[in-house]
Write an enzyme that holds these catalytic residues in place. Structure first.
Site, mmCIF file in Angstrom:
data_model
loop_
_atom_site.group_PDB
_atom_site.id
_atom_site.type_symbol
_atom_site.label_atom_id
_atom_site.label_comp_id
_atom_site.label_asym_id
_atom_site.label_seq_id
_atom_site.Cartn_x
_atom_site.Cartn_y
_atom_site.Cartn_z
ATOM 1 N N HIS A 156 34.403 34.872 100.278
ATOM 2 C CA HIS A 156 33.924 33.501 100.038
ATOM 3 C C HIS A 156 32.520 33.474 99.412
ATOM 4 C CE1 HIS A 156 37.158 32.239 102.865
ATOM 5 N NE2 HIS A 156 36.751 33.278 103.571
ATOM 6 N N SER A 277 17.265 35.968 73.929
ATOM 7 C CA SER A 277 17.362 34.555 73.582
ATOM 8 C C SER A 277 16.470 34.299 72.383
ATOM 9 C CB SER A 277 16.906 33.709 74.770
ATOM 10 O OG SER A 277 16.457 32.447 74.326
ATOM 11 N N LYS A 283 14.406 36.643 78.281
ATOM 12 C CA LYS A 283 15.824 36.726 78.629
ATOM 13 C C LYS A 283 16.465 38.064 78.253
ATOM 14 C CE LYS A 283 17.958 33.500 80.427
ATOM 15 N NZ LYS A 283 18.880 32.819 79.710
ATOM 16 N N GLU A 290 30.159 38.335 79.509
ATOM 17 C CA GLU A 290 30.659 36.963 79.334
ATOM 18 C C GLU A 290 31.800 36.936 78.323
ATOM 19 O OE1 GLU A 290 26.475 34.660 80.331
ATOM 20 O OE2 GLU A 290 26.886 35.318 78.308
#
Ligand code: ARG
Length: 460
Positions: A156, A277, A283, A290
């Site tokens: 969970h 970025s 970043k 992804e």
């Protein structure tokens, strides 16, 4: 678009005029089924030799046809043909003249397309399963560094019980091992030789089907001509296996996106698989992961597309089935790239020392170990569960971490705790009891890793 009437000869006799321009654009498939070119040549050569074995072609004729087939170049971008089979026949006629008219004796494109797609897919399965084994091997190398490294295990998305990082990685090894099995199972159904089925009713000529199968490396021949021309379930088997494999890579990607986040701080991803970025200089984004997660959707889409195409088709061949190829190509391409990328990420990721250990130590992951220790000491498990639950509640209220309890304090909290049980506040301690096969005790993980390496060596 070029005038394509010249290409009508495979089936033009019954027609007084050619197809409309829009129908050509709508239905002709050479721009994608050109990928079957190599398979179409190999299959046609094997068919010519089979025709020679039953006397339909002279040996020299078959040889001339095979040589001519071998000299056909890949279709150029502007080839004016309906599909790859038509292109190959047209070129064969240019090179071998009237002899080429005999190659189609008893043969239909309905079986030819099944043969070509099976040949092509079989080779792709062999290529992609090799890539899958590469990914599995990289996981084992990472696991070997961490058979004893304690991290938090989750249910969970809540800290649950301590596990080793090696144990976690071996979980993915198992998922990919089943994927490997699924691809091999799909291969056994793909690898049946369909020529000799004709358009649907079987060949009217005594073609040596077994000989073709042997020459082309098939495991045997198909059993029913109508089945061959009607079904693509073997392609669906592959797409299903590919979808499950992509799902596993997507879940690994999702885990690692989280675990490499600032909030977790567990994993350091390699510079080579991350992006910056354009605006925010600090970043380091997990774009490779992804995209692994993102491409998964495309493969599910390919599976759904063909599944939906096949549903409700009447027996036997229908042109709808030409729509099998683009989803298959798409799935193979996405799977190939994703397997390569996943391996690249696994090989360049490292587990940091502090945060995963802290997550395992601070979150009361040891609660189950304590309850089990009480139970081993004779306290019925349900009561042990209650006692430890109260201990956790009390600690949370006081802001006290597991490691801050001394043996005496523990015994004072509830006399059923022995002072020695305080050792279990270290998550590495209780883990040692999980020695049942499949568990996370470090010695068990080491044995599982050795076993996994042996299994990987026998896979092919
Ligand atoms: N391009 C076709 C396909 O992929 C080949 C078979 C054509 N057969 C036919 N009867 N039109 O299915």
């Amino acid at each position: 678009m070029k005038d394509k009437t010249e290409t009508m000869k495979l089936w033009g006799g019954r027609f007084e005029s050619g197809p409309s321009e829009v129908f050509q654009r709508f239905s002709w498939s050479l721009h994608f089924d050109r990928r079957l070119f190599g398979a179409d040549i190999r299959g046609s050569q094997a068919y010519a030799r089979a025709l020679a074995r039953v006397g339909i072609l002279q040996d020299e004729e078959a040889r001339a046809i095979c040589d001519a087939l071998a000299s056909i170049p890949e279709p150029p971008a502007d080839a004016p043909d309906e599909d790859i089979h038509t292109y190959v026949i047209r070129l064969l006629k240019e090179k071998a003249g009237g002899l080429a008219d005999k190659i189609h004796t008893g043969r239909s494109r309905n079986e030819q397309v099944s043969l070509d797609t099976r040949l092509w897919l079989r080779d792709e399965i062999d290529r992609t399963t090799a890539l899958l084994r590469g990914l599995m091997s990289a996981l084992l190398d990472f696991a070997a560094k961490h058979t004893d490294t304690v991290v938090a295990g989750y249910t969970h998305v809540r800290r649950a019980q301590p596990v080793t990082w090696g144990h976690y990685l071996l979980a993915y090894f198992e998922m990919f091992a089943r994927d490997h099995e699924r691809f091999q199972q799909a291969r056994t159904r793909v690898n049946r030789m369909p020529l000799g089925s004709g358009a649907l009713a079987g060949s009217g000529f005594p073609v040596d089907r077994e000989g073709i199968a042997t020459e082309l490396g098939f495991d045997g021949v198909t059993n029913n001509s109508m089945d061959v021309t009607a079904d693509r379930d073997w392609a669906l088997d592959y797409l299903s296996a590919a979808s499950v494999c992509m799902m596993h890579m997507s879940r690994l990607a999702e885990d690692w996106i989280l675990y490499s986040s600032d909030e977790f701080g567990w994993l350091e991803l390699g510079d080579g698989v991350t992006s910056g970025s354009s605006l925010m200089p600090q970043k380091k984004n997990p774009d490779s992961l992804e995209l692994i997660r993102g491409k998964c959707g495309r493969v599910f889409g390919a599976y759904t597309a063909l599944f939906t195409t096949m549903k409700g088709l009447p027996m036997t061949y229908n042109r709808d089935m030409q729509e099998d190829k683009e989803p298959l190509f798409e799935a193979v391409d996405q799977l190939t790239m994703t397997l390569e990328m996943a391996r690249g990420v696994v090989e360049t990721t490292s587990l940091k020392a502090g945060p995963p250990q802290a997550a395992a130590e601070e979150g009361w992951l040891v609660a189950t170990d304590l309850a089990e220790a009480l139970s081993r000491a004779g306290v019925p498990f349900h009561q042990a569960h209650q006692v430890v639950g109260r201990l956790v509640l009390d600690s949370v209220k006081q802001g006290k971490k597991p490691g801050e309890w001394t043996g005496e304090e523990l015994h004072a909290f509830d006399a059923r705790f022995t002072p020695q049980m305080a050792a279990l506040m270290n998550p590495a301690e209780g883990m040692k009891t999980r020695i049942a096969r499949g568990g996370t005790a470090p010695e068990t993980v080491r044995a599982a890793l050795a076993e996994a390496r042996r299994r990987l060596e026998t896979m092919s």
